[in-house]
Design an enzyme around this catalytic site. Structure first.
Site, short mmCIF file in Angstrom:
data_model
loop_
_atom_site.label_atom_id
_atom_site.label_comp_id
_atom_site.label_asym_id
_atom_site.label_seq_id
_atom_site.Cartn_x
_atom_site.Cartn_y
_atom_site.Cartn_z
N HIS A 8 2.00 1.40 -3.20
CA HIS A 8 1.16 2.31 -3.98
C HIS A 8 1.80 3.68 -4.18
O HIS A 8 1.16 4.59 -4.69
CB HIS A 8 -0.21 2.48 -3.31
CG HIS A 8 -1.05 1.26 -3.35
ND1 HIS A 8 -2.31 1.19 -2.79
CD2 HIS A 8 -0.82 0.03 -3.89
CE1 HIS A 8 -2.82 -0.02 -2.96
NE2 HIS A 8 -1.93 -0.75 -3.63
N ASP A 25 0.87 -1.18 0.00
CA ASP A 25 0.00 0.00 0.00
C ASP A 25 0.90 1.23 0.00
O ASP A 25 2.07 1.13 -0.36
CB ASP A 25 -0.97 -0.03 1.19
CG ASP A 25 -2.30 0.66 0.87
OD1 ASP A 25 -2.27 1.86 0.54
OD2 ASP A 25 -3.36 0.01 0.94
#
Length: 364
Positions: free
Chosen positions: A225, A203
């Protein structure tokens, strides 16, 4: 015996040579080694140096480093582990003023997150404990921690004047089933510096939801991410100001440099700088600014309630995969203003045909 106060012994031996120090001074100087959470809980208040030696935290308990005496040093020694339970956590919580948290050579914090990973992160499945709450950890430092396999969400930061340096978060074992393993989530904070972080996760490497005077530099982010501002909007605090992200690498990640705001929300993102950020193997967007997030997902329809102004993208360079988009800017009407765009080069992917309200000087 779970802990030892070495300075008290030294003070006793030296009593014949020097005048006795006040009891409060002895307590302030005490050095304690703990091997259990129960001993830590009962003894931490009298210690100025705390060594945590091979602590095995029982299932469903937090390693409680809150309310420490001003100026305390905490040293992780050996391997710190955690018992298994489905709960919200955190596994570790720390608060106080002028606290130093560090790790001895060879030490590690092993969360063994694979016991919880099910591909759903915080969105269902097993209830997973968050890793580290750094709330009201003010004028403090976290140095050199080596952390492995967090179940979900890494450092939650709500503090003032906190520096985090040379921290490793290695969740590379969670490539298939790890999810929502954000490394650093910053909210309602001021003067936060994250320097030299190395992150392998699934993430955001960094997510700044609110706060001012925040620096992320010399970072290495792999598998997640990207480096993100937001999403901004829909919280009690919806102001991000003076954030510098610099001299960092983003590798094999979904996004590179990102700003995202919430559809229909109000707030502001000002004074954000992405400088000297290199990209490689980005699979979705190299540079992305989106003002269309609703319920955590993009809608394609931007709104202008969150102002995104005085933004700098300078020397953000590198490559994305052939199926990715080099640059995507989706701003609300009149909400993205006064941007500086210099020396950016993102290649290898597609050019977006869906950009809207791109501010003067930027390219999409």
């Amino acid at each position: 015996m779970h802990f030892f106060q070495s300075s008290l012994v030294a003070a006793t031996m030296g009593a014949a040579l020097v005048a006795a120090a006040p009891a409060a001074d002895l307590e302030t100087r005490s050095s304690c080694t703990f091997t259990s959470t129960s001993a830590l809980k009962s003894g931490k208040a009298s210690c100025s140096t705390i060594t945590l030696h091979n602590i095995a935290v029982p299932a469903g308990e937090t390693l409680d480093l809150t309310g420490l005496k001003t100026g305390t040093t905490v040293v992780f020694d050996g391997t710190t582990t955690f018992g298994y339970k489905e709960w919200e956590g955190p596994l570790i919580s720390a608060s106080g003023t002028s606290i130093t948290i560090k790790q001895n050579p060879g030490g590690k914090i092993d969360c063994d997150g694979a016991r919880w990973w099910d591909g759903k992160g915080g969105n269902g499945g097993k209830k997973k404990p968050k890793f580290f709450s750094a709330h009201k950890l003010n004028k403090s430092n976290i140095n050199g921690l080596k952390v492995y396999n967090i179940p979900v969400h890494g450092f939650s930061i709500q503090s003032d004047h906190l520096t985090i340096k040379d921290v490793l978060i290695d969740n590379s074992a969670g490539t298939k089933l790890g999810h929502n393993t954000d490394a650093f989530d910053v909210g309602s904070s001021t003067y936060i510096t994250i320097d030299g972080a190395t992150v392998y996760n699934q993430d955001d490497c960094l997510a700044v939801n609110s706060g001012e005077h925040i620096t992320f530099t010399n970072g290495y982010c792999n598998g997640g991410h990207g480096l993100s501002i937001g999403s901004v909007g829909g919280r009690k605090n919806n102001v991000v100001n003076d954030v510098t992200i610099s001299n960092s690498q983003i590798i094999n990640s979904q996004n590179g440099a990102r700003i995202k705001t919430v559809y229909g929300a109000t707030g502001s993102v000002t004074g954000v700088k992405f400088q000297d950020v290199s990209l490689k193997g980005i699979t979705k967007y190299g540079i992305v600014v989106q003002q269309d997030y609703e319920n955590g997902k993009p809608t394609g329809n931007p709104t202008n309630g969150v102002k995104v102004s005085d933004i700098t993208f300078e020397k953000v360079t590198g490559s994305v995969t052939s199926s990715a988009t080099d640059i995507y800017i989706l701003c609300g009407s009149g909400s993205c203003t006064n941007w500086t765009w210099s020396g950016n080069s993102v290649t290898g992917g597609k050019k977006s045909s869906k950009c809207k309200n791109v501010p003067a000087g930027a390219s999409c």
